[in-house]
Design a protein around this motif. Structure first.
Motif, PDB file in Angstrom:
ATOM      1  N   THR A  51      49.421  40.442  47.236  1.00 61.76           N
ATOM      2  CA  THR A  51      50.054  40.611  45.926  1.00 61.76           C
ATOM      3  C   THR A  51      49.298  39.817  44.869  1.00 61.76           C
ATOM      4  O   THR A  51      48.988  40.340  43.783  1.00 61.76           O
ATOM      5  CB  THR A  51      51.534  40.174  45.982  1.00 61.76           C
ATOM      6  N   LEU A  52      48.983  38.571  45.180  1.00 67.61           N
ATOM      7  CA  LEU A  52      48.222  37.745  44.230  1.00 67.61           C
ATOM      8  C   LEU A  52      46.831  38.327  43.984  1.00 67.61           C
ATOM      9  O   LEU A  52      46.334  38.322  42.854  1.00 67.61           O
ATOM     10  CB  LEU A  52      48.117  36.309  44.736  1.00 67.61           C
ATOM     11  N   ARG A  53      46.211  38.837  45.023  1.00 73.56           N
ATOM     12  CA  ARG A  53      44.883  39.429  44.871  1.00 73.56           C
ATOM     13  C   ARG A  53      44.940  40.659  43.960  1.00 73.56           C
ATOM     14  O   ARG A  53      44.079  40.842  43.100  1.00 73.56           O
ATOM     15  CB  ARG A  53      44.322  39.783  46.251  1.00 73.56           C
ATOM     16  N   GLU A  54      45.948  41.489  44.139  1.00 81.31           N
ATOM     17  CA  GLU A  54      46.099  42.668  43.274  1.00 81.31           C
ATOM     18  C   GLU A  54      46.304  42.266  41.815  1.00 81.31           C
ATOM     19  O   GLU A  54      45.814  42.939  40.905  1.00 81.31           O
ATOM     20  CB  GLU A  54      47.276  43.525  43.748  1.00 81.31           C
ATOM     21  N   LEU A  55      47.030  41.181  41.601  1.00 78.45           N
ATOM     22  CA  LEU A  55      47.307  40.721  40.242  1.00 78.45           C
ATOM     23  C   LEU A  55      46.114  40.043  39.572  1.00 78.45           C
ATOM     24  O   LEU A  55      45.948  40.146  38.361  1.00 78.45           O
ATOM     25  CB  LEU A  55      48.482  39.728  40.255  1.00 78.45           C
ATOM     26  N   HIS A  56      45.280  39.322  40.344  1.00 75.61           N
ATOM     27  CA  HIS A  56      44.305  38.427  39.744  1.00 75.61           C
ATOM     28  C   HIS A  56      42.839  38.717  40.060  1.00 75.61           C
ATOM     29  O   HIS A  56      41.958  38.113  39.461  1.00 75.61           O
ATOM     30  CB  HIS A  56      44.625  36.979  40.134  1.00 75.61           C
ATOM     31  N   PHE A  57      42.565  39.594  40.988  1.00 72.17           N
ATOM     32  CA  PHE A  57      41.178  39.923  41.325  1.00 72.17           C
ATOM     33  C   PHE A  57      40.748  41.065  40.398  1.00 72.17           C
ATOM     34  O   PHE A  57      41.496  42.025  40.220  1.00 72.17           O
ATOM     35  CB  PHE A  57      41.094  40.387  42.786  1.00 72.17           C
ATOM     36  N   PRO A  58      39.569  41.001  39.791  1.00 73.46           N
ATOM     37  CA  PRO A  58      39.151  42.107  38.927  1.00 73.46           C
ATOM     38  C   PRO A  58      39.189  43.437  39.688  1.00 73.46           C
ATOM     39  O   PRO A  58      38.646  43.544  40.791  1.00 73.46           O
ATOM     40  CB  PRO A  58      37.715  41.741  38.549  1.00 73.46           C
ATOM     41  N   ALA A  59      39.850  44.426  39.118  1.00 76.05           N
ATOM     42  CA  ALA A  59      40.078  45.713  39.793  1.00 76.05           C
ATOM     43  C   ALA A  59      38.780  46.363  40.255  1.00 76.05           C
ATOM     44  O   ALA A  59      38.721  46.930  41.348  1.00 76.05           O
ATOM     45  CB  ALA A  59      40.853  46.649  38.880  1.00 76.05           C
ATOM     46  N   HIS A  60      37.715  46.270  39.455  1.00 80.43           N
ATOM     47  CA  HIS A  60      36.453  46.930  39.807  1.00 80.43           C
ATOM     48  C   HIS A  60      35.797  46.321  41.048  1.00 80.43           C
ATOM     49  O   HIS A  60      34.955  46.957  41.674  1.00 80.43           O
ATOM     50  CB  HIS A  60      35.474  46.896  38.618  1.00 80.43           C
ATOM     51  N   ALA A  61      36.183  45.108  41.411  1.00 80.66           N
ATOM     52  CA  ALA A  61      35.574  44.439  42.556  1.00 80.66           C
ATOM     53  C   ALA A  61      36.558  44.228  43.699  1.00 80.66           C
ATOM     54  O   ALA A  61      36.207  43.639  44.716  1.00 80.66           O
ATOM     55  CB  ALA A  61      34.999  43.093  42.111  1.00 80.66           C
ATOM     56  N   ASN A  62      37.780  44.698  43.561  1.00 82.42           N
ATOM     57  CA  ASN A  62      38.811  44.455  44.562  1.00 82.42           C
ATOM     58  C   ASN A  62      38.941  45.641  45.511  1.00 82.42           C
ATOM     59  O   ASN A  62      39.897  46.395  45.463  1.00 82.42           O
ATOM     60  CB  ASN A  62      40.155  44.165  43.882  1.00 82.42           C
ATOM     61  N   TYR A  63      37.962  45.787  46.398  1.00 85.55           N
ATOM     62  CA  TYR A  63      38.003  46.894  47.357  1.00 85.55           C
ATOM     63  C   TYR A  63      38.368  46.440  48.758  1.00 85.55           C
ATOM     64  O   TYR A  63      38.221  47.187  49.709  1.00 85.55           O
ATOM     65  CB  TYR A  63      36.682  47.672  47.366  1.00 85.55           C
ATOM     66  N   LEU A  64      38.857  45.207  48.880  1.00 89.38           N
ATOM     67  CA  LEU A  64      39.316  44.678  50.166  1.00 89.38           C
ATOM     68  C   LEU A  64      40.678  44.036  49.990  1.00 89.38           C
ATOM     69  O   LEU A  64      40.992  43.533  48.910  1.00 89.38           O
ATOM     70  CB  LEU A  64      38.368  43.582  50.671  1.00 89.38           C
TER      71      LEU A  64
END
Length: 174
Positions: A25-38
């Motif tokens: 949940t935190l990763r979805e909220l705070h990781f840049p979407a273009h680089a969040n493929y994991l």
């Protein structure tokens, strides 16, 4: 089922899905979407040869153990992101044994002592990382999560492809 393949293999520690909800949940909220493929993960080894049959054999052998508790003991800012760190003596011991088993194939990064962490933000400005770190640190309380096995992944120059899981379980007594 694990299949030998030409791509480098990444080994992660599987964590109970219920424990991973917070990190994902935190990763979805705070990781840049273009680089969040994991999804959130805890990497044990970054680059092992996919064609070595001893790697899945070793993981199978070392999965003959009970799940282990890990203590999430801090939230840290590493400059361009934020991660949760873990205190886990049993994991450190297990990682050392795996390092010895995989020694002929370890790259320099995989020879380092394990600093277990779960990244929830990366590839952001130092300002954004400092903001999130301060926010999370303010309410942080140590908590436990459960390691349940090993995951293997093929590295595809960015995204990862799931290969197999080796779930922890007590050995059968005959």
């Amino acid at each position: 089922m694990y299949q030998l393949q030409s791509k480098p293999v990444i080994i992660t520690l599987e964590i109970a899905p219920s424990d991973m909800v917070r990190f994902n949940t935190l990763r979805e909220l705070h990781f840049p979407a273009h680089a969040n493929y994991l999804e959130a993960h805890l990497t044990l080894f970054y680059r092992l040869p996919g064609m070595e049959a001893v790697i899945p054999e070793t993981l199978q052998q070392y999965s003959q153990r009970a799940p282990m508790l890990l203590q999430v003991n801090d939230v840290v800012n590493f400059g361009t992101g934020v991660a949760y760190t873990l205190h886990a003596p049993a994991l450190q011991e297990l990682h050392g044994e795996l390092q010895a088993a995989f020694d002929p194939w370890l790259v320099r990064q995989d020879r380092q002592p394990l600093r277990p962490h779960i990244t929830i933000q990366n590839k952001v400005t130092a300002f954004k990382a400092a903001q999130l770190h301060a926010q999370l640190k303010e309410s942080f309380r140590s908590f436990e999560i459960t390691a349940t096995g090993f995951g293997t992944w093929a590295y595809l120059q960015g995204p990862w492809k799931a290969l197999d899981k080796f779930m922890f379980r007590e050995p059968c007594l005959k």
